[in-house]
Design a protein around this motif. Structure first.
Motif, PDB file in Angstrom:
ATOM      1  N   ASP A  50     -12.912   7.167   9.144  1.00 35.82           N
ATOM      2  CA  ASP A  50     -13.449   6.494  10.319  1.00 35.82           C
ATOM      3  C   ASP A  50     -12.471   5.393  10.713  1.00 35.82           C
ATOM      4  O   ASP A  50     -12.301   4.410   9.983  1.00 35.82           O
ATOM      5  CB  ASP A  50     -14.822   5.900   9.985  1.00 35.82           C
ATOM      6  N   LEU A  51     -11.827   5.542  11.867  1.00 37.23           N
ATOM      7  CA  LEU A  51     -10.810   4.582  12.277  1.00 37.23           C
ATOM      8  C   LEU A  51     -11.396   3.303  12.871  1.00 37.23           C
ATOM      9  O   LEU A  51     -10.656   2.416  13.293  1.00 37.23           O
ATOM     10  CB  LEU A  51      -9.830   5.239  13.248  1.00 37.23           C
ATOM     11  N   GLU A  55      -9.394  -0.862   7.248  1.00 35.48           N
ATOM     12  CA  GLU A  55      -8.458  -0.377   6.237  1.00 35.48           C
ATOM     13  C   GLU A  55      -7.870   0.979   6.603  1.00 35.48           C
ATOM     14  O   GLU A  55      -6.708   1.286   6.273  1.00 35.48           O
ATOM     15  CB  GLU A  55      -9.139  -0.309   4.852  1.00 35.48           C
ATOM     16  N   ASN A  56      -8.651   1.794   7.326  1.00 42.84           N
ATOM     17  CA  ASN A  56      -8.134   3.092   7.766  1.00 42.84           C
ATOM     18  C   ASN A  56      -7.147   2.936   8.913  1.00 42.84           C
ATOM     19  O   ASN A  56      -6.147   3.660   8.994  1.00 42.84           O
ATOM     20  CB  ASN A  56      -9.288   4.011   8.163  1.00 42.84           C
ATOM     21  N   ARG A  57      -7.411   1.979   9.809  1.00 46.41           N
ATOM     22  CA  ARG A  57      -6.450   1.709  10.876  1.00 46.41           C
ATOM     23  C   ARG A  57      -5.145   1.168  10.297  1.00 46.41           C
ATOM     24  O   ARG A  57      -4.054   1.520  10.749  1.00 46.41           O
ATOM     25  CB  ARG A  57      -7.027   0.708  11.885  1.00 46.41           C
ATOM     26  N   ALA A  58      -5.269   0.319   9.270  1.00 45.91           N
ATOM     27  CA  ALA A  58      -4.068  -0.244   8.635  1.00 45.91           C
ATOM     28  C   ALA A  58      -3.211   0.863   8.027  1.00 45.91           C
ATOM     29  O   ALA A  58      -1.976   0.819   8.096  1.00 45.91           O
ATOM     30  CB  ALA A  58      -4.462  -1.259   7.564  1.00 45.91           C
ATOM     31  N   LEU A  59      -3.862   1.872   7.458  1.00 42.29           N
ATOM     32  CA  LEU A  59      -3.130   3.000   6.880  1.00 42.29           C
ATOM     33  C   LEU A  59      -2.295   3.707   7.940  1.00 42.29           C
ATOM     34  O   LEU A  59      -1.107   3.992   7.738  1.00 42.29           O
ATOM     35  CB  LEU A  59      -4.112   3.978   6.229  1.00 42.29           C
ATOM     36  N   THR A  66       6.127   8.345   5.650  1.00 44.50           N
ATOM     37  CA  THR A  66       6.047   8.617   4.216  1.00 44.50           C
ATOM     38  C   THR A  66       4.958   7.769   3.564  1.00 44.50           C
ATOM     39  O   THR A  66       4.181   8.267   2.722  1.00 44.50           O
ATOM     40  CB  THR A  66       7.400   8.326   3.533  1.00 44.50           C
ATOM     41  N   ASP A  67       4.867   6.513   3.971  1.00 43.65           N
ATOM     42  CA  ASP A  67       3.826   5.639   3.412  1.00 43.65           C
ATOM     43  C   ASP A  67       2.434   6.097   3.851  1.00 43.65           C
ATOM     44  O   ASP A  67       1.470   5.983   3.081  1.00 43.65           O
ATOM     45  CB  ASP A  67       4.068   4.190   3.850  1.00 43.65           C
ATOM     46  N   ILE A  68       2.331   6.605   5.083  1.00 40.43           N
ATOM     47  CA  ILE A  68       1.045   7.126   5.546  1.00 40.43           C
ATOM     48  C   ILE A  68       0.651   8.339   4.702  1.00 40.43           C
ATOM     49  O   ILE A  68      -0.502   8.463   4.257  1.00 40.43           O
ATOM     50  CB  ILE A  68       1.123   7.495   7.042  1.00 40.43           C
ATOM     51  N   GLU A  69       1.601   9.230   4.449  1.00 39.97           N
ATOM     52  CA  GLU A  69       1.332  10.395   3.611  1.00 39.97           C
ATOM     53  C   GLU A  69       0.906   9.972   2.204  1.00 39.97           C
ATOM     54  O   GLU A  69      -0.036  10.526   1.638  1.00 39.97           O
ATOM     55  CB  GLU A  69       2.576  11.286   3.543  1.00 39.97           C
ATOM     56  N   ARG A  70       1.601   8.990   1.642  1.00 37.58           N
ATOM     57  CA  ARG A  70       1.250   8.503   0.308  1.00 37.58           C
ATOM     58  C   ARG A  70      -0.169   7.953   0.292  1.00 37.58           C
ATOM     59  O   ARG A  70      -0.930   8.165  -0.659  1.00 37.58           O
ATOM     60  CB  ARG A  70       2.234   7.416  -0.127  1.00 37.58           C
ATOM     61  N   GLY A  71      -0.528   7.234   1.367  1.00 32.97           N
ATOM     62  CA  GLY A  71      -1.880   6.690   1.442  1.00 32.97           C
ATOM     63  C   GLY A  71      -2.935   7.783   1.497  1.00 32.97           C
ATOM     64  O   GLY A  71      -3.990   7.680   0.851  1.00 32.97           O
ATOM     65  N   LEU A  72      -2.665   8.824   2.270  1.00 28.19           N
ATOM     66  CA  LEU A  72      -3.615   9.938   2.364  1.00 28.19           C
ATOM     67  C   LEU A  72      -3.728  10.668   1.021  1.00 28.19           C
ATOM     68  O   LEU A  72      -4.819  11.093   0.626  1.00 28.19           O
ATOM     69  CB  LEU A  72      -3.176  10.902   3.467  1.00 28.19           C
ATOM     70  N   LEU A  87     -10.464  12.767  11.643  1.00 23.93           N
ATOM     71  CA  LEU A  87     -10.189  11.399  12.093  1.00 23.93           C
ATOM     72  C   LEU A  87     -11.150  11.037  13.218  1.00 23.93           C
ATOM     73  O   LEU A  87     -11.136  11.665  14.283  1.00 23.93           O
ATOM     74  CB  LEU A  87      -8.740  11.274  12.569  1.00 23.93           C
ATOM     75  N   ASP A  88     -11.944  10.004  12.976  1.00 22.31           N
ATOM     76  CA  ASP A  88     -12.972   9.592  13.931  1.00 22.31           C
ATOM     77  C   ASP A  88     -12.480   8.416  14.768  1.00 22.31           C
ATOM     78  O   ASP A  88     -12.024   7.406  14.229  1.00 22.31           O
ATOM     79  CB  ASP A  88     -14.228   9.183  13.151  1.00 22.31           C
ATOM     80  N   GLU A  89     -12.570   8.552  16.112  1.00 22.69           N
ATOM     81  CA  GLU A  89     -12.205   7.510  17.079  1.00 22.69           C
ATOM     82  C   GLU A  89     -10.713   7.170  17.029  1.00 22.69           C
ATOM     83  O   GLU A  89     -10.299   6.027  16.802  1.00 22.69           O
ATOM     84  CB  GLU A  89     -13.057   6.247  16.865  1.00 22.69           C
ATOM     85  N   ILE A  90      -9.869   8.161  17.301  1.00 25.64           N
ATOM     86  CA  ILE A  90      -8.425   7.962  17.168  1.00 25.64           C
ATOM     87  C   ILE A  90      -7.842   7.063  18.248  1.00 25.64           C
ATOM     88  O   ILE A  90      -6.715   6.593  18.105  1.00 25.64           O
ATOM     89  CB  ILE A  90      -7.670   9.307  17.165  1.00 25.64           C
ATOM     90  N   GLN A  91      -8.595   6.795  19.324  1.00 26.02           N
ATOM     91  CA  GLN A  91      -8.049   5.916  20.348  1.00 26.02           C
ATOM     92  C   GLN A  91      -7.858   4.490  19.823  1.00 26.02           C
ATOM     93  O   GLN A  91      -7.184   3.673  20.445  1.00 26.02           O
ATOM     94  CB  GLN A  91      -8.933   5.906  21.601  1.00 26.02           C
ATOM     95  N   LEU A  92      -8.428   4.201  18.654  1.00 29.22           N
ATOM     96  CA  LEU A  92      -8.307   2.869  18.067  1.00 29.22           C
ATOM     97  C   LEU A  92      -6.949   2.644  17.397  1.00 29.22           C
ATOM     98  O   LEU A  92      -6.627   1.519  17.021  1.00 29.22           O
ATOM     99  CB  LEU A  92      -9.429   2.644  17.047  1.00 29.22           C
ATOM    100  N   VAL A  93      -6.173   3.720  17.225  1.00 29.61           N
ATOM    101  CA  VAL A  93      -4.842   3.605  16.621  1.00 29.61           C
ATOM    102  C   VAL A  93      -3.817   4.122  17.620  1.00 29.61           C
ATOM    103  O   VAL A  93      -3.790   5.312  17.943  1.00 29.61           O
ATOM    104  CB  VAL A  93      -4.747   4.393  15.306  1.00 29.61           C
TER     105      VAL A  93
END
Length: 393
Positions: A50-51, A55-59, A66-72, A87-93
């Motif tokens: 949920d974006l 913490e999910n937006r920060a990811l 690469t860091d995003i992949e590591r986080g996932l 991914l819920d509400e992607i317009q937030l990122v």
């Protein structure tokens, strides 16, 4: 969980590599739908984010893919196997589509995505994910879905779809239809147990829409002014949009008003119905009409007459059936709706034989012979040659 009509189409698309993108107004059920689709994924390599959570937006806002992949991966997603990422509400990122494109092209990953703005998803996604997604639009419940949420058997309703008025059928469903008109089709509103709970929820939806969606997608920073604009528009339901007049009443530049009207349309608060004309130049020169996407929201936004509320509901119901326009001559002669350019429709709370004769006469100007009256209440003179509003879906 109550199943929506869109679910079957969405389930079929789960088998496609393309991203499944669900767009629609806040609180119409997109998140619930996303979670439902995840239950249809048989393998365990799936993840919901949920974006709206910081913490999910920060990811996703990290500079390194690469860091995003590591986080996932840290959250349990395995890129070495077929995976599903919801991914819920992607317009937030802001850079979410770039991340999706990178992961989509690199791994065997199926994306399930939601967002609250058709403008953002249709335009931004078209640039970033061309050929990699299919967009599905979700709206508040239609009347058939409304009854399903009330645990009613809708088989008889389906049999009377677009049929002429039948008193016993009307008596069976009129109470539910009146509730549908008054409070609209947001799922949680439909399921609320009291009128006060329904109204409070609708006010919360409108407030969240202004404070979250609109502020995120625009430079409209003055909530009070935007609320005044929405209130002003609620009194103009079924009327042609005069940007200059609205501009003078609200105290904003005419072009700014047009921009915000487009934004309200793109974010699903309103729909506009264009005039039926002979060419695009004439169409652009004539003003469209305005309707709110949900009658419950319309009522909490401002004062609206009973007739305007009913016409607004029918505009929404017909828009689910086909393409709608309106027709008006310079003399003022008007037809409420033209469906798919071949059916003339007039909306009256109580229909009469004279209404039908007038509509037939006006439709001849367009060489249309298929005419229909849509009514809300029975005629005391036993006129039944009209379709009850609850039969339109």
């Amino acid at each position: 969980m109550h199943k929506r009509k869109l679910f079957d189409e969405l389930e079929l698309h789960l088998k496609q590599k393309q991203a499944t993108v669900i767009t629609g107004m806040r609180r119409v059920g997109k998140s619930t739908t996303l979670k439902y689709l995840l239950t249809k994924i048989t393998h365990p390599n799936k993840l919901y984010l949920d974006l709206e959570r910081v913490e999910n937006r920060a990811l996703f806002n990290q500079n390194s893919y690469t860091d995003i992949e590591r986080g996932l991966q840290a959250l349990g997603l395995n890129f070495d196997q077929p995976a599903v990422l919801a991914l819920d509400e992607i317009q937030l990122v802001a850079n979410s589509t770039s991340v999706i494109k990178s992961l989509y092209d690199t791994y065997d990953i199926k994306f399930l995505v939601t967002g609250s703005s058709s403008f953002y998803l249709k335009n931004h996604f078209s640039e970033s994910l061309s050929g990699r997604k299919q967009i599905f639009e979700m709206y508040p419940l239609d009347f058939e879905e409304f009854l399903t949420f009330k645990n009613e058997d809708t088989s008889t309703l389906k049999a009377e779809r677009f049929q002429t008025f039948l008193p016993i059928y009307y008596d069976r469903w009129k109470g539910h239809y009146e509730e549908f008109l008054q409070f609209g089709g947001f799922p949680e509103v439909v399921l609320a147990n009291s009128e006060s709970a329904k109204i409070n929820y609708l006010k919360d939806v409108l407030n969240a829409y202004i404070e979250l969606d609109i502020k995120l997608l625009s430079d409209f920073s003055v909530s009070d002014t935007l609320y005044k604009l929405i209130q002003l528009l609620s009194t103009r339901v079924g009327s042609r949009i005069d940007h200059s007049k609205i501009s003078s009443l609200i105290g904003l530049n005419r072009n700014k008003i047009k921009d915000y009207m487009h934004l309200l349309e793109y974010t699903y608060l309103i729909q506009v119905v264009k005039p039926l004309t002979g060419g695009i130049d004439k169409e652009l020169s004539k003003q469209p009409k305005l309707y709110f996407a949900d009658t419950g929201l319309l009522r909490v936004a401002g004062q609206v007459s009973s007739g305007a509320l009913f016409e607004n509901a029918i505009a929404n119901q017909l828009a689910r059936v086909g393409n709608i326009n309106y027709f008006e001559k310079s003399s003022g002669t008007e037809i409420d709706f033209i469906l798919d350019k071949k059916k003339a429709i007039e909306v009256k709370e109580t229909c009469t034989a004279q209404d039908l004769a007038t509509l037939s006469s006006r439709a001849k100007m367009l060489e249309i012979t298929d005419v229909t009256l849509i009514g809300r209440h029975p005629n005391t003179g036993n006129f039944v040659n009209f379709i009850w509003g609850g039969s339109i879906f």
